[in-house]
Each structure stands twice: as C-alpha cells, then as structure tokens.
Design a protein around this motif. Structure first.
Motif, PDB file in Angstrom:
ATOM      1  N   LYS A  11       0.835  -1.210   0.000  1.00  0.00           N
ATOM      2  CA  LYS A  11       0.000   0.000   0.000  1.00  0.00           C
ATOM      3  C   LYS A  11       0.869   1.258   0.000  1.00  0.00           C
ATOM      4  O   LYS A  11       0.559   2.246  -0.676  1.00  0.00           O
ATOM      5  N   SER A  12       1.958   1.210   0.735  1.00  0.00           N
ATOM      6  CA  SER A  12       2.831   2.384   0.814  1.00  0.00           C
ATOM      7  C   SER A  12       3.527   2.658  -0.516  1.00  0.00           C
ATOM      8  O   SER A  12       3.983   3.779  -0.767  1.00  0.00           O
ATOM      9  N   ALA A  13       3.624   1.645  -1.386  1.00  0.00           N
ATOM     10  CA  ALA A  13       4.263   1.817  -2.692  1.00  0.00           C
ATOM     11  C   ALA A  13       3.287   2.268  -3.766  1.00  0.00           C
ATOM     12  O   ALA A  13       3.703   2.604  -4.883  1.00  0.00           O
ATOM     13  N   GLY A  14       1.995   2.289  -3.464  1.00  0.00           N
ATOM     14  CA  GLY A  14       0.985   2.639  -4.455  1.00  0.00           C
ATOM     15  C   GLY A  14       0.877   4.134  -4.682  1.00  0.00           C
ATOM     16  O   GLY A  14       1.189   4.947  -3.813  1.00  0.00           O
ATOM     17  N   ILE A  15       0.416   4.499  -5.876  1.00  0.00           N
ATOM     18  CA  ILE A  15       0.172   5.901  -6.227  1.00  0.00           C
ATOM     19  C   ILE A  15      -1.274   5.998  -6.699  1.00  0.00           C
ATOM     20  O   ILE A  15      -1.566   5.919  -7.902  1.00  0.00           O
ATOM     21  N   PRO A  16      -2.217   6.142  -5.770  1.00  0.00           N
ATOM     22  CA  PRO A  16      -3.634   6.106  -6.149  1.00  0.00           C
ATOM     23  C   PRO A  16      -4.085   7.298  -6.993  1.00  0.00           C
ATOM     24  O   PRO A  16      -5.083   7.208  -7.709  1.00  0.00           O
ATOM     25  N   ASP A  17      -3.364   8.417  -6.929  1.00  0.00           N
ATOM     26  CA  ASP A  17      -3.779   9.605  -7.688  1.00  0.00           C
ATOM     27  C   ASP A  17      -2.995   9.770  -8.994  1.00  0.00           C
ATOM     28  O   ASP A  17      -2.896  10.870  -9.533  1.00  0.00           O
ATOM     29  N   ALA A  18      -2.462   8.662  -9.522  1.00  0.00           N
ATOM     30  CA  ALA A  18      -1.656   8.757 -10.749  1.00  0.00           C
ATOM     31  C   ALA A  18      -2.455   9.313 -11.920  1.00  0.00           C
ATOM     32  O   ALA A  18      -1.930  10.095 -12.727  1.00  0.00           O
ATOM     33  N   ALA A  19      -3.728   8.933 -12.049  1.00  0.00           N
ATOM     34  CA  ALA A  19      -4.537   9.438 -13.164  1.00  0.00           C
ATOM     35  C   ALA A  19      -4.710  10.950 -13.063  1.00  0.00           C
ATOM     36  O   ALA A  19      -4.650  11.668 -14.076  1.00  0.00           O
ATOM     37  N   GLU A  20      -4.908  11.452 -11.839  1.00  0.00           N
ATOM     38  CA  GLU A  20      -5.038  12.902 -11.654  1.00  0.00           C
ATOM     39  C   GLU A  20      -3.729  13.621 -11.983  1.00  0.00           C
ATOM     40  O   GLU A  20      -3.729  14.697 -12.603  1.00  0.00           O
ATOM     41  N   ARG A  21      -2.610  13.028 -11.579  1.00  0.00           N
ATOM     42  CA  ARG A  21      -1.303  13.638 -11.876  1.00  0.00           C
ATOM     43  C   ARG A  21      -1.088  13.734 -13.389  1.00  0.00           C
ATOM     44  O   ARG A  21      -0.620  14.758 -13.900  1.00  0.00           O
ATOM     45  N   LEU A  22      -1.421  12.648 -14.097  1.00  0.00           N
ATOM     46  CA  LEU A  22      -1.238  12.657 -15.547  1.00  0.00           C
ATOM     47  C   LEU A  22      -2.222  13.628 -16.202  1.00  0.00           C
ATOM     48  O   LEU A  22      -1.865  14.337 -17.155  1.00  0.00           O
ATOM     49  N   ALA A  23      -3.446  13.682 -15.689  1.00  0.00           N
ATOM     50  CA  ALA A  23      -4.434  14.619 -16.228  1.00  0.00           C
ATOM     51  C   ALA A  23      -3.980  16.065 -16.028  1.00  0.00           C
ATOM     52  O   ALA A  23      -4.189  16.912 -16.909  1.00  0.00           O
ATOM     53  N   ASP A  24      -3.367  16.350 -14.877  1.00  0.00           N
ATOM     54  CA  ASP A  24      -2.845  17.698 -14.630  1.00  0.00           C
ATOM     55  C   ASP A  24      -1.803  18.077 -15.685  1.00  0.00           C
ATOM     56  O   ASP A  24      -1.786  19.214 -16.193  1.00  0.00           O
ATOM     57  N   LEU A  25      -0.919  17.130 -16.014  1.00  0.00           N
ATOM     58  CA  LEU A  25       0.105  17.379 -17.029  1.00  0.00           C
ATOM     59  C   LEU A  25      -0.532  17.659 -18.382  1.00  0.00           C
ATOM     60  O   LEU A  25      -0.145  18.592 -19.096  1.00  0.00           O
ATOM     61  N   VAL A  26      -1.529  16.845 -18.750  1.00  0.00           N
ATOM     62  CA  VAL A  26      -2.214  17.038 -20.031  1.00  0.00           C
ATOM     63  C   VAL A  26      -2.910  18.394 -20.078  1.00  0.00           C
ATOM     64  O   VAL A  26      -2.868  19.104 -21.093  1.00  0.00           O
ATOM     65  N   MET A  27      -3.534  18.784 -18.970  1.00  0.00           N
ATOM     66  CA  MET A  27      -4.235  20.074 -18.931  1.00  0.00           C
ATOM     67  C   MET A  27      -3.277  21.242 -19.084  1.00  0.00           C
ATOM     68  O   MET A  27      -3.586  22.234 -19.750  1.00  0.00           O
ATOM     69  N   ARG A  28      -2.104  21.125 -18.458  1.00  0.00           N
ATOM     70  CA  ARG A  28      -1.113  22.189 -18.617  1.00  0.00           C
ATOM     71  C   ARG A  28      -0.682  22.322 -20.071  1.00  0.00           C
ATOM     72  O   ARG A  28      -0.513  23.430 -20.594  1.00  0.00           O
ATOM     73  N   LEU A  29      -0.503  21.191 -20.739  1.00  0.00           N
ATOM     74  CA  LEU A  29      -0.114  21.232 -22.157  1.00  0.00           C
ATOM     75  C   LEU A  29      -1.240  21.789 -23.016  1.00  0.00           C
ATOM     76  O   LEU A  29      -1.002  22.550 -23.951  1.00  0.00           O
ATOM     77  N   ALA A  30      -2.479  21.399 -22.699  1.00  0.00           N
ATOM     78  CA  ALA A  30      -3.622  21.876 -23.489  1.00  0.00           C
ATOM     79  C   ALA A  30      -3.786  23.384 -23.366  1.00  0.00           C
ATOM     80  O   ALA A  30      -4.232  24.054 -24.306  1.00  0.00           O
TER      81      ALA A  30
END
Length: 369
Positions: free
Chosen positions: A346-365
């Motif tokens: 559990k400590s190795a998981g990144i549950p908000d990875a989709a949000e992090r990637l979406a943030d990157l896409v939004m910045r580019l858009a």
C-alpha cells in the motif's frame, strides 16, 4: 465532435496493460470537460464499449520482430499505413494534446502528432522503457513514468521525464478502500491466482501441484480463486478436487480488483497494471515475471514490490511445485508477515496517478506545460 471543448487524442494498444491506464486518464479528463478521441488497434473488441471516449478509431498497427526480414518489412508497411491514417485524422480533428500509452499501435498517432506540431505525452507503465516508447521518447513533449527511476532512457530524454505513477481505474480505487482481510488461526485463507493471456498456463501447471504438497490441515483452510485458460479448466478443477482444496476456476474475472482486495495472498505475473493495482489496493504477492522478454520489463516491475518488502519475486526457473509449496507454507503461517507485506504494498501505491497525468495534459492543453 464538439469544437468548443478541449480535445485530447489518446492512443493505446488494444490490450488491458495499455488500455486500463488510458481508460483511467480518459475518465478524469472527461470529468474535467475534455473531449476524448481514442485511437487504437483492432484488438480492443468489447473493451471499446466501456472506454470513456467520444469516438473510437482503429488504425493499422503491427509489431516488428526479428523472426524474419519479410515479417519485419510487412510490419513496417502496416505501421506506415497507420501513420498516414493518423496524420489525416489529426488534420481533421485538431487535438490539443496527443497522449500515447505505449506499444507499437501508439507509434503512428504519436509520430503523426509530433510531426504536426501537437503537444504530446508518452506514458510508460513499466520500470524499463519499451522498444516502441524508446523510439518515440525523443520526439514527444513529455515522457510520463510510473516509477521514479525509469530504466533504458538517455540523458536527453530524462529532461522530459515526469513521474506520475501508473493510472488505475475507478474500480481499483474502490477496491483499495477494503481493509486487508483479518487472519485468524482457523479461518479460511483466500488465495488468488492469475497470469494474464501469456501466463495462465504455467499457473495451471504449477499451483495445483503445489497445493497437493501442502499439509491436509492447510489445504482444508485454503480457498483458491484462479484464472485458467478454457482448455485447462477441467484438469485444474479436477486437480484441486483430488487434493481437497476448495476452488473457483474461471477463464476470466470481470471483478478482478475486488477479488484482489478480498485475497490474503496473490500469485501472478508482474505486468505493469497488475503491479500498480496490487500496490494501490495493498496486497502481498508471489510474482513470477514473464521470461524471455527483451526488455525484462516484468522483472523490473516485480522488483518494485519486492524491494519494498511487499512481494516475493520468483524467476520462472524457480517456480516449481516444491518451491511454491514451501513459500506458501511459510507465508500463510505468518499472519503478521502477510499483514506487514500488505502495508508495504500500500505504501508503494500511487492512487492519484490518473489525476497527476491529467494535470500534465491540462497544462499542455492550456499551453502552460
């Protein structure tokens, strides 16, 4: 398609390992008001029905291999056809960002997008970059990684690297809310076994034999849920029945994340999506990387959980009935150790990875990235 909405073209090969993180990103972006165009290959099948896209387009793709020069040439010709189709599609739809999730079906859309001047993101799910992504990495705006130290990239590409984690679907996040099942002295022990399209056969060969080597007392406690190929179903069921092990054997489980959450221990391959889901949900595992891959990506994935104390990585050469029976005897008798391994996962998981990637896409858009 709606010209007033920002538009993202997502490209992913038609297998779960590429489509699941793409699906997670698409869901987040649609909720944020984006229009989604999915470009994939003909393998997507029924997965297209649930993918959160406004439009799905299949284009030609193939994987060049070293088996024969003729086969490699045919693959290159097919990819070229896909490239020209993707170029026409980009000219017609004018996406704000093109996002690729790896595999050779990603090559035509990402290459066409890059040459058309689109902002581009390439996501690598594995711990070592794949061949198709390595070809594309120098041509994209950003390379998003599931791991802090992505192997196999050059210094120039490292400057483009953004660590987001590997996006997981909503049903994985729901499963992650389920606490690790309590282990008591006489209660059943839930064991989940799956191997993916290239791994289920060896699980069917090895795990039933390992069960037969356990003590009768342990066999009486174990409850197995296992994925098996259709041609192997009956022999696996018969093997468990002969050993007195209660088992549910099916060729496919639609609710796999929920079953992961209910398990005390998982035995599986170590594809990128599997490792990410085990980490986010938080379950201990015995991982058997697929051997023979040129990039050894599954070994790199398994090492992430092994190094964290969340999993045992067993090379396939060591994955024998005797070794597995020994490891199961040790682990299933150690409730505290399993619980700690679940916490480590559990400590190795990144549950908000989709949000992090979406943030990157939004910045580019918005032309800010």
């Amino acid at each position: 398609m709606n010209a007033d909405k920002p538009r993202v073209m997502i490209s992913a090969g038609g297998t779960g390992g590429h489509l699941f993180p793409a699906e997670a990103l698409a869901g987040i972006l649609r909720a944020r008001g984006f229009e989604i165009l999915l470009v994939t290959d003909n393998r997507i099948g029924e997965l297209a029905e649930r993918f959160p896209a406004d439009k799905v387009v299949a284009i030609p793709a193939a994987t060049p291999s070293g088996r024969s020069p003729l086969a490699a040439l045919r693959a290159v010709v097919t990819l070229a056809r896909g490239f020209f189709q993707a170029r026409r599609l980009i000219a017609r739809t004018r996406p704000d960002v093109v996002v690729g999730f790896g595999g050779y079906p990603t090559v035509p859309p990402l290459l066409a997008g890059s040459l058309a001047g689109c902002r581009t993101v390439l996501h690598e799910q594995n711990g070592v970059i794949g061949r198709a992504n390595r070809f594309l990495a120098g041509r994209v705006t950003h390379l998003a990684s599931s791991v802090p130290e992505l192997r196999g990239i050059s210094g120039a590409v490292k400057a483009k690297l953004v660590m987001t984690g590997n996006p997981v679907r909503a049903n994985v996040l729901e499963a992650a809310k389920i606490p690790y099942p309590e282990i008591s002295a006489d209660a059943p022990l839930a064991l989940l076994v799956f191997g993916g399209s290239q791994g289920a056969r060896i699980m069917s060969d090895i795990v039933p034999q390992a069960m037969a080597l356990l003590t009768p007392e342990m066999r009486a406690r174990i409850r197995i849920t296992q994925q098996a190929r259709p041609e192997d179903l009956e022999r696996v069921r018969e093997a468990y029945a002969a050993s007195g092990v209660k088992a549910e054997i099916e060729p496919f489980f639609r609710d796999l994340p929920g079953r992961i959450a209910k398990a005390h221990l998982i035995i599986s391959r170590s594809g990128a999506s599997t490792v990410s889901e085990l980490a986010v949900i938080g379950r201990p595992a015995i991982l058997v990387p697929l051997p023979g891959a040129l990039d050894q990506d599954q070994a790199a994935n398994a090492a992430l959980l092994s190094d964290a104390g969340a999993a045992l990585m067993l090379p396939q050469t060591e994955f024998t009935p005797q070794r597995l029976a020994q490891e199961l005897t040790t682990r299933l008798a150690d409730a505290e150790g399993l619980t700690k391994a679940a916490q480590a996962a559990k400590s190795a998981g990144i549950p908000d990875a989709a949000e992090r990637l979406a943030d990157l896409v939004m910045r580019l858009a918005s032309k800010q990235g």
